[in-house]
Design an enzyme around this catalytic site. Structure first.
Site, PDB file in Angstrom:
ATOM      1  N   ARG A   1       0.835  -1.204   0.000  1.00 53.63           N
ATOM      2  CA  ARG A   1       0.000   0.000   0.000  1.00 53.63           C
ATOM      3  C   ARG A   1       0.869   1.252   0.000  1.00 53.63           C
ATOM      4  O   ARG A   1       0.531   2.270  -0.598  1.00 53.63           O
ATOM      5  CB  ARG A   1      -0.940   0.003   1.212  1.00 53.63           C
ATOM      6  CG  ARG A   1      -1.706   1.330   1.372  1.00 53.63           C
ATOM      7  CD  ARG A   1      -2.778   1.246   2.439  1.00 53.63           C
ATOM      8  NE  ARG A   1      -2.307   0.692   3.686  1.00 53.63           N
ATOM      9  CZ  ARG A   1      -1.593   1.369   4.608  1.00 53.63           C
ATOM     10  NH1 ARG A   1      -1.244   2.623   4.386  1.00 53.63           N
ATOM     11  NH2 ARG A   1      -1.232   0.784   5.731  1.00 53.63           N
TER      12      ARG A   1
ATOM     13  N   TYR B   1     -15.618  16.308 -17.373  1.00 53.07           N
ATOM     14  CA  TYR B   1     -16.063  14.926 -17.213  1.00 53.07           C
ATOM     15  C   TYR B   1     -17.119  14.856 -16.109  1.00 53.07           C
ATOM     16  O   TYR B   1     -16.918  15.372 -15.004  1.00 53.07           O
ATOM     17  CB  TYR B   1     -14.864  14.042 -16.877  1.00 53.07           C
ATOM     18  CG  TYR B   1     -15.224  12.635 -16.457  1.00 53.07           C
ATOM     19  CD1 TYR B   1     -16.059  11.843 -17.246  1.00 53.07           C
ATOM     20  CD2 TYR B   1     -14.749  12.098 -15.265  1.00 53.07           C
ATOM     21  CE1 TYR B   1     -16.390  10.561 -16.864  1.00 53.07           C
ATOM     22  CE2 TYR B   1     -15.076  10.816 -14.874  1.00 53.07           C
ATOM     23  CZ  TYR B   1     -15.899  10.041 -15.667  1.00 53.07           C
ATOM     24  OH  TYR B   1     -16.236   8.780 -15.277  1.00 53.07           O
TER      25      TYR B   1
ATOM     26  N   ASP C   1      -6.486  18.279 -16.369  1.00 50.30           N
ATOM     27  CA  ASP C   1      -6.766  16.911 -16.782  1.00 50.30           C
ATOM     28  C   ASP C   1      -6.317  16.774 -18.233  1.00 50.30           C
ATOM     29  O   ASP C   1      -6.891  17.376 -19.141  1.00 50.30           O
ATOM     30  CB  ASP C   1      -8.261  16.603 -16.636  1.00 50.30           C
ATOM     31  CG  ASP C   1      -8.568  15.121 -16.817  1.00 50.30           C
ATOM     32  OD1 ASP C   1      -7.893  14.481 -17.650  1.00 50.30           O
ATOM     33  OD2 ASP C   1      -9.483  14.604 -16.145  1.00 50.30           O
TER      34      ASP C   1
ATOM     35  N   LYS D   1      -7.063   4.891 -19.991  1.00 48.47           N
ATOM     36  CA  LYS D   1      -7.335   5.251 -21.372  1.00 48.47           C
ATOM     37  C   LYS D   1      -6.108   5.004 -22.258  1.00 48.47           C
ATOM     38  O   LYS D   1      -5.771   3.875 -22.542  1.00 48.47           O
ATOM     39  CB  LYS D   1      -7.832   6.692 -21.433  1.00 48.47           C
ATOM     40  CG  LYS D   1      -8.968   7.021 -20.449  1.00 48.47           C
ATOM     41  CD  LYS D   1     -10.172   6.128 -20.592  1.00 48.47           C
ATOM     42  CE  LYS D   1     -11.385   6.609 -19.807  1.00 48.47           C
ATOM     43  NZ  LYS D   1     -11.279   6.534 -18.343  1.00 48.47           N
TER      44      LYS D   1
END
Length: 373
Positions: free
Chosen positions: A48, A100, A172, A197
């Site tokens: 983690r 978005y 972004d 993406k």
């Protein structure tokens, strides 16, 4: 200095020392051995907190955006959530109106009740950006090209406004990728990616990232939230994204070239009302896009004459292009955007968002042509 394509192939892909493996191994372990004195001389404690695969991916992402540091996350929205968590209740965020829908949902329904103040403005209007700044503005959040109408924001101009106000500017860059646009070089402080993406490139892995121009106090807070909050990608996910990154340059350039041809075809078609693509001279943001991007990307949207019914009818006739959410994969995807965004969407009912893949462009145009009859 290495070219982008060379960096994409080699950053984070050092030869494995014990075996000489060219492809990095996947470190699926959650925990790492301590020495007898309690120390961790190899630098790893628990996955983690850090993992060799995540470290390799973050090194690559930082290098491709020319930033000092990067933090990888389990999704693009996890990256955005961590950025917003690094702020404090009472801080003000100035954000794009054309954004978005998941980011808008997060801002309005999670962080406003939590205590953030949020104002949405048209980031293509610098006067509106100036007017939207408040004394407590700490973050200016933009997305360019925007989702789904591909508005183009002048990154340098908006970054300068943010800095005069003492705020951080975050961009972004998912749709453009660092292949075509490098916001940090234009003045932004942070770059956001949904690595699901174009970095992954094959529609088979979720991921997100924040890349920072400077490894400063604010980014160290982001890093702390990443490690303590634990919204991190699994080692295999990091490995998949890093593998996809090796071909991002050739994929994005090919897809962008195809998108340009498809946009020109659609703009001349009598059944198409409007095309949104910054590579078209008719696009409102074309001049700015030409100045700050080295290519116009593989995303476009278009409106069909006849409203929602005709738009959906078109998608049902397609034979090669798949009806599905998401973008950036090798396959072409089309989506009726308003229906996925739901109530309150400002997206026109007849708009289709199109992610151009790696299929032969003439085949894609032929598929659209037969469906537009």
């Amino acid at each position: 200095m290495m070219d982008f394509a060379t960096k994409a192939i080699h950053l984070g892909h050092e030869l494995e020392k014990s075996t000489g493996a060219v492809s990095p191994p996947i470190y699926l372990t959650t925990t790492f051995e301590r020495e007898a004195d309690g120390s961790y001389p190899r630098g790893y404690i628990y996955s983690r907190l850090s993992n060799p695969n995540r470290d390799a991916l973050e090194k690559c992402l930082a290098g491709l955006e020319n930033g000092e540091s990067a933090a990888a996350f389990s999704s693009g929205l996890a990256a955005i959530m961590t950025l917003l968590q690094a702020l404090k209740p009472g801080d003000h965020v100035l954000s794009s109106t054309d954004l978005y829908h998941g980011t808008v949902h997060m801002l309005k329904d999670i962080f406003v009740p939590w205590g953030l103040q949020v104002t949405f403005v048209d980031m293509t209007d610098t006067a509106a950006v100036e007017a939207g700044i408040k004394e407590n503005t700490k973050l200016v959040f933009l997305e360019t090209p925007s989702n789904p109408t591909l508005k183009i924001t002048d990154i340098a101009a908006v970054s300068a406004i943010a800095h005069r106000a003492g705020a951080v500017c975050a961009c972004d860059n998912t749709w453009a990728t660092p292949v075509l646009q490098r916001p940090l070089e234009l003045g932004a402080d942070l770059v956001i990616h949904s690595t699901s993406k174009y970095f992954g490139g094959h529609s088979d892995v979720l991921g997100g990232a924040l890349v920072s121009k400077h490894d400063d106090e604010f980014f160290q807070r982001i890093r702390m939230i990443q490690r303590i909050g634990g919204a991190v990608p699994a080692p295999f996910d990091c490995w998949l994204v890093l593998r996809g990154t090796q071909t991002i340059h050739c994929r994005v350039m090919n897809q962008s070239e195809s998108a340009s041809k498809i946009a020109s075809f659609l703009e001349q078609h009598p059944q198409v009302e409007k095309v949104y693509y910054p590579g078209l001279s008719s696009h409102q943001g074309h001049e700015i896009a030409a100045r700050q991007m080295s290519g116009f990307g593989s995303m476009l949207s278009f409106q069909v004459h006849g409203g929602k019914e005709k738009a959906l009818e078109l998608t049902g006739k397609l034979r090669i292009i798949s009806r599905a959410t998401s973008l950036g994969g090798v396959e072409s995807l089309i989506e009726h955007r308003a229906s996925i965004e739901g109530p309150g969407s400002f997206t026109p009912d007849n708009l289709l968002r199109f992610s151009v893949g790696l299929e032969n462009v003439d085949d894609l145009i032929a598929d659209l042509e037969q469906a537009l009859i």
